[in-house]
Design a protein around this motif. Structure first.
Motif, mmCIF file in Angstrom:
data_model
loop_
_atom_site.group_PDB
_atom_site.id
_atom_site.type_symbol
_atom_site.label_atom_id
_atom_site.label_comp_id
_atom_site.label_asym_id
_atom_site.label_seq_id
_atom_site.Cartn_x
_atom_site.Cartn_y
_atom_site.Cartn_z
ATOM 1 N N GLU A 169 -37.945 -37.276 64.243
ATOM 2 C CA GLU A 169 -38.551 -36.941 63.172
ATOM 3 C C GLU A 169 -39.669 -37.719 62.783
ATOM 4 O O GLU A 169 -39.696 -38.866 62.366
ATOM 5 C CB GLU A 169 -37.592 -36.638 61.896
ATOM 6 C CG GLU A 169 -36.362 -35.948 62.023
ATOM 7 C CD GLU A 169 -36.622 -34.398 62.216
ATOM 8 O OE1 GLU A 169 -37.738 -33.963 61.936
ATOM 9 O OE2 GLU A 169 -35.810 -33.752 62.574
ATOM 10 N N ASP B 245 -42.914 -36.507 61.217
ATOM 11 C CA ASP B 245 -43.960 -36.324 60.429
ATOM 12 C C ASP B 245 -43.773 -37.110 58.977
ATOM 13 O O ASP B 245 -42.966 -37.852 58.709
ATOM 14 C CB ASP B 245 -43.686 -34.645 59.704
ATOM 15 C CG ASP B 245 -42.309 -34.627 59.335
ATOM 16 O OD1 ASP B 245 -42.204 -34.521 58.168
ATOM 17 O OD2 ASP B 245 -41.239 -34.509 60.117
ATOM 18 N N GLU C 287 -43.765 -36.640 56.059
ATOM 19 C CA GLU C 287 -42.833 -36.264 54.917
ATOM 20 C C GLU C 287 -41.353 -37.140 55.263
ATOM 21 O O GLU C 287 -40.880 -37.678 54.286
ATOM 22 C CB GLU C 287 -42.355 -34.959 54.923
ATOM 23 C CG GLU C 287 -41.631 -34.309 53.745
ATOM 24 C CD GLU C 287 -41.560 -32.963 53.627
ATOM 25 O OE1 GLU C 287 -40.488 -32.516 53.639
ATOM 26 O OE2 GLU C 287 -42.724 -31.951 53.656
ATOM 27 N N HIS C 288 -41.194 -36.819 56.400
ATOM 28 C CA HIS C 288 -39.561 -37.607 56.701
ATOM 29 C C HIS C 288 -39.751 -39.248 56.738
ATOM 30 O O HIS C 288 -39.022 -39.666 56.263
ATOM 31 C CB HIS C 288 -39.232 -37.175 58.167
ATOM 32 C CG HIS C 288 -38.543 -35.906 58.257
ATOM 33 N ND1 HIS C 288 -39.316 -34.929 58.584
ATOM 34 C CD2 HIS C 288 -37.268 -35.846 58.159
ATOM 35 C CE1 HIS C 288 -38.112 -33.753 58.539
ATOM 36 N NE2 HIS C 288 -37.205 -34.332 58.428
ATOM 37 N N GLN D 132 -41.874 -41.095 54.873
ATOM 38 C CA GLN D 132 -41.944 -41.442 53.367
ATOM 39 C C GLN D 132 -40.781 -41.191 52.713
ATOM 40 O O GLN D 132 -40.131 -41.973 51.952
ATOM 41 C CB GLN D 132 -42.794 -40.312 52.568
ATOM 42 C CG GLN D 132 -44.222 -40.795 52.972
ATOM 43 C CD GLN D 132 -45.475 -39.853 52.099
ATOM 44 O OE1 GLN D 132 -45.012 -38.386 52.034
ATOM 45 N NE2 GLN D 132 -46.489 -40.186 51.713
ATOM 46 N N GLU D 133 -40.022 -40.243 53.024
ATOM 47 C CA GLU D 133 -38.600 -40.049 52.534
ATOM 48 C C GLU D 133 -37.451 -40.941 53.127
ATOM 49 O O GLU D 133 -36.983 -41.568 52.301
ATOM 50 C CB GLU D 133 -37.957 -38.687 52.887
ATOM 51 C CG GLU D 133 -36.481 -38.380 52.304
ATOM 52 C CD GLU D 133 -35.817 -36.836 52.788
ATOM 53 O OE1 GLU D 133 -34.751 -36.637 52.246
ATOM 54 O OE2 GLU D 133 -36.625 -36.281 53.465
ATOM 55 N N THR E 211 -38.732 -44.421 50.863
ATOM 56 C CA THR E 211 -38.156 -44.147 49.620
ATOM 57 C C THR E 211 -36.716 -44.335 49.590
ATOM 58 O O THR E 211 -36.299 -44.910 48.561
ATOM 59 C CB THR E 211 -38.897 -42.803 48.770
ATOM 60 O OG1 THR E 211 -40.142 -42.821 49.235
ATOM 61 C CG2 THR E 211 -38.208 -42.702 47.393
#
Length: 121
Positions: free
Chosen positions: A84, A86, A88-89, A91-92, A95
């Motif tokens: 994964e 991207d 978004e992944h 950052q998730e 976080t």
């Protein structure tokens, strides 16, 4: 000797990671999903976790959230190692408490560099 829990549903990935980490001086424990990984952490908290994202029973991100919420779960350095890639992944994961993020396929130089960056080596 520092310990690293390698969490991946692929036996081949676990085997390759084990070889690399043992060459770097780590004691290695393996788990094939996030649930087994949590059980191993609660039994003996590792210094580091090399963590896949996509696994059966409990995903890597769910494992990470549960680990960080548990007593002592803030201690291990967690390095996601996944396909994964991207933003978004990534950052998730950060976080949720990941310390680093590397992409598959990986090699010993990549793992060594990331583990040096987070002060494990």
């Amino acid at each position: 000797m520092k310990s690293c829990l390698v969490v991946d549903d692929s036996k081949v990935i676990r085997m390759v990671a084990r070889r690399i980490l043992e060459e770097l001086g780590f004691e290695v424990v393996e788990a094939e999903d996030g649930m087994e990984a949590l059980e191993k952490c609660f039994a003996d908290m590792p210094d580091a976790v090399l963590l896949d994202w996509n696994m059966p029973i409990k995903s890597g991100i769910d494992f990470l959230r549960d680990l960080r919420a548990a007593p002592g779960g803030d201690e291990p350095v967690v390095v996601f190692c996944t396909t994964e890639n991207d933003l978004e992944h990534i950052q998730e994961a950060i976080t949720a408490g990941a310390n680093e993020y590397i992409m598959k396929p990986f090699d010993s130089e990549i793992i060594q560099a990331k583990f040096e960056q987070v002060g494990l080596i």
